[in-house]
Enzyme design. Structure first.
Site, PDB file in Angstrom:
ATOM      1  N   GLU A 295       2.189  -4.369  -6.819  1.00 17.97           N
ATOM      2  CA  GLU A 295       1.832  -5.229  -5.683  1.00 17.97           C
ATOM      3  C   GLU A 295       1.890  -4.422  -4.386  1.00 17.97           C
ATOM      4  O   GLU A 295       2.637  -3.447  -4.285  1.00 17.97           O
ATOM      5  CB  GLU A 295       2.822  -6.416  -5.658  1.00 17.97           C
ATOM      6  CG  GLU A 295       2.700  -7.380  -4.510  1.00 17.97           C
ATOM      7  CD  GLU A 295       1.395  -8.157  -4.444  1.00 17.97           C
ATOM      8  OE1 GLU A 295       0.329  -7.508  -4.410  1.00 17.97           O
ATOM      9  OE2 GLU A 295       1.442  -9.402  -4.372  1.00 17.97           O
ATOM     10  N   ASP A 296       1.109  -4.836  -3.406  1.00 14.12           N
ATOM     11  CA  ASP A 296       1.137  -4.124  -2.124  1.00 14.12           C
ATOM     12  C   ASP A 296       2.340  -4.516  -1.283  1.00 14.12           C
ATOM     13  O   ASP A 296       3.034  -3.666  -0.743  1.00 14.12           O
ATOM     14  CB  ASP A 296      -0.180  -4.333  -1.343  1.00 14.12           C
ATOM     15  CG  ASP A 296      -0.550  -5.803  -1.153  1.00 14.12           C
ATOM     16  OD1 ASP A 296       0.164  -6.698  -1.671  1.00 14.12           O
ATOM     17  OD2 ASP A 296      -1.571  -6.071  -0.499  1.00 14.12           O
TER      18      ASP A 296
ATOM     19  N   PHE B  87       3.054  -7.908  10.788  1.00 17.44           N
ATOM     20  CA  PHE B  87       1.854  -7.898   9.951  1.00 17.44           C
ATOM     21  C   PHE B  87       1.320  -6.472   9.863  1.00 17.44           C
ATOM     22  O   PHE B  87       0.981  -5.859  10.867  1.00 17.44           O
ATOM     23  CB  PHE B  87       0.776  -8.835  10.502  1.00 17.44           C
ATOM     24  CG  PHE B  87      -0.345  -9.020   9.528  1.00 17.44           C
ATOM     25  CD1 PHE B  87      -0.212  -9.874   8.440  1.00 17.44           C
ATOM     26  CD2 PHE B  87      -1.527  -8.295   9.665  1.00 17.44           C
ATOM     27  CE1 PHE B  87      -1.230 -10.005   7.508  1.00 17.44           C
ATOM     28  CE2 PHE B  87      -2.558  -8.431   8.740  1.00 17.44           C
ATOM     29  CZ  PHE B  87      -2.403  -9.294   7.662  1.00 17.44           C
TER      30      PHE B  87
ATOM     31  N   ARG C  28      -8.380  -1.568   5.149  1.00 21.33           N
ATOM     32  CA  ARG C  28      -7.816  -1.081   3.878  1.00 21.33           C
ATOM     33  C   ARG C  28      -7.920   0.436   3.775  1.00 21.33           C
ATOM     34  O   ARG C  28      -7.151   1.083   3.093  1.00 21.33           O
ATOM     35  CB  ARG C  28      -8.571  -1.690   2.686  1.00 21.33           C
ATOM     36  CG  ARG C  28      -8.410  -3.189   2.540  1.00 21.33           C
ATOM     37  CD  ARG C  28      -8.942  -3.633   1.181  1.00 21.33           C
ATOM     38  NE  ARG C  28      -9.194  -5.069   1.114  1.00 21.33           N
ATOM     39  CZ  ARG C  28      -8.259  -5.989   0.899  1.00 21.33           C
ATOM     40  NH1 ARG C  28      -7.014  -5.635   0.736  1.00 21.33           N
ATOM     41  NH2 ARG C  28      -8.582  -7.266   0.841  1.00 21.33           N
TER      42      ARG C  28
ATOM     43  N   ASP D  28       6.236 -10.752   0.669  1.00 19.83           N
ATOM     44  CA  ASP D  28       6.565 -11.378   1.949  1.00 19.83           C
ATOM     45  C   ASP D  28       7.497 -12.559   1.660  1.00 19.83           C
ATOM     46  O   ASP D  28       8.712 -12.427   1.695  1.00 19.83           O
ATOM     47  CB  ASP D  28       5.254 -11.792   2.619  1.00 19.83           C
ATOM     48  CG  ASP D  28       5.453 -12.373   4.003  1.00 19.83           C
ATOM     49  OD1 ASP D  28       6.534 -12.219   4.577  1.00 19.83           O
ATOM     50  OD2 ASP D  28       4.512 -13.010   4.522  1.00 19.83           O
TER      51      ASP D  28
HETATM   52  P1  5GP Z   1       3.972 -13.648  -0.525  1.00 22.09           P
HETATM   53  O1  5GP Z   1       3.480 -14.587  -1.572  1.00 22.09           O
HETATM   54  O2  5GP Z   1       5.069 -12.719  -0.998  1.00 22.09           O
HETATM   55  O3  5GP Z   1       4.328 -14.368   0.740  1.00 22.09           O
HETATM   56  O4  5GP Z   1       2.742 -12.789  -0.067  1.00 22.09           O
HETATM   57  C1  5GP Z   1       2.265 -11.710  -0.733  1.00 22.09           C
HETATM   58  C2  5GP Z   1       0.847 -11.423  -0.306  1.00 22.09           C
HETATM   59  O5  5GP Z   1       0.641 -11.763   1.065  1.00 22.09           O
HETATM   60  C3  5GP Z   1       0.542  -9.951  -0.391  1.00 22.09           C
HETATM   61  O6  5GP Z   1      -0.004  -9.590  -1.641  1.00 22.09           O
HETATM   62  C4  5GP Z   1      -0.478  -9.758   0.723  1.00 22.09           C
HETATM   63  O7  5GP Z   1      -1.767 -10.028   0.234  1.00 22.09           O
HETATM   64  C5  5GP Z   1      -0.137 -10.807   1.737  1.00 22.09           C
HETATM   65  N1  5GP Z   1       0.665 -10.273   2.863  1.00 22.09           N
HETATM   66  C6  5GP Z   1       1.953 -10.572   3.177  1.00 22.09           C
HETATM   67  N2  5GP Z   1       2.360  -9.905   4.269  1.00 22.09           N
HETATM   68  C7  5GP Z   1       1.306  -9.148   4.658  1.00 22.09           C
HETATM   69  C8  5GP Z   1       1.112  -8.193   5.720  1.00 22.09           C
HETATM   70  O8  5GP Z   1       1.986  -7.887   6.551  1.00 22.09           O
HETATM   71  N3  5GP Z   1      -0.106  -7.605   5.765  1.00 22.09           N
HETATM   72  C9  5GP Z   1      -1.118  -7.873   4.878  1.00 22.09           C
HETATM   73  N4  5GP Z   1      -2.269  -7.240   5.044  1.00 22.09           N
HETATM   74  N5  5GP Z   1      -0.970  -8.761   3.876  1.00 22.09           N
HETATM   75  C10 5GP Z   1       0.237  -9.383   3.754  1.00 22.09           C
END
Ligand code: 5GP
Length: 176
Positions: free
Chosen positions: A97-98, A150, A163, A101
């Site tokens: 995963e990238d 972000f 990207r 959050d």
């Molecule tokens: P979660 O479900 O953990 O809240 O969110 C995960 C997804 O939210 C990540 O795979 C990504 O796509 C997006 N995301 C969360 N924070 C960021 C951020 O700071 N930048 C970007 N580009 N995407 C984020």
């Protein structure tokens, strides 16, 4: 106006990706592994990571998930937009995963994949924002913890853009 501030330079990213690749090579010696990359943000991380893993038992697959509708806030709703192409039954899975959050996306995904009877499931993430976690999840491999900003670059986007940046940056959006 959008302003990009560099947060993590490429040299640091390469160093951590190599470390994690080495650890995965040792932890999964002689085992069949599939890296499941989460589209599209994890693609660059996965491409670099897989070349640091020393294994002839490694395959890759991808899943498309969406919890963000193009902006900077989580909707809390996770949809599978593209599913695995092959069975993972009896295979060791590493989700790549990238960024984590809230943890909602990976919480949903690990539960979903567990139903497919893999030999094991672990999580490997490039970034984690520890202050936002809503669903605690166990992350075995993590490159960096970052503040609640972000971020974009090295695969991560803002409305589909950025990207291609070769480093991780913080995006500042100024209303004008
Ligand atoms: P979660 O479900 O953990 O809240 O969110 C995960 C997804 O939210 C990540 O795979 C990504 O796509 C997006 N995301 C969360 N924070 C960021 C951020 O700071 N930048 C970007 N580009 N995407 C984020």
């Amino acid at each position: 106006m959008e302003i990009v501030h560099q947060l993590i330079p490429i040299e640091k990213i390469e160093e951590r990706v190599s470390d994690i690749g080495r650890r995965i090579s040792e932890d999964y010696k002689g085992k069949e592994i599939v890296l499941i990359g989460i589209l599209k943000g994890a693609v660059i991380f996965l491409a670099d990571l897989m070349r640091k893993i020393d294994s002839n038992q490694l395959t890759v697959d991808f899943m498309g998930l969406s919890s963000y509708e193009g902006g900077t806030r989580s909707t809390g709703v996770v949809k599978i937009t593209s599913d695995l192409k092959r069975s993972i039954e009896g295979i060791h899975v590493i989700i790549v995963e990238d960024i984590i959050d809230t943890g909602l996306t990976l919480n949903f995904l690990t539960q979903n994949l567990a139903l497919k009877n893999p030999a094991s499931i672990e999580i490997c993430t490039l970034l984690e924002k520890p202050s936002n976690i809503q669903k605690p999840i166990s992350v075995k491999y993590k490159c960096f913890e970052i503040p609640d900003k972000f971020v974009i670059g090295y695969g991560l986007d803002y409305e589909g853009r950025y990207r291609n940046l070769p480093f991780i940056g913080v995006l500042e959006i100024k209303e004008d």
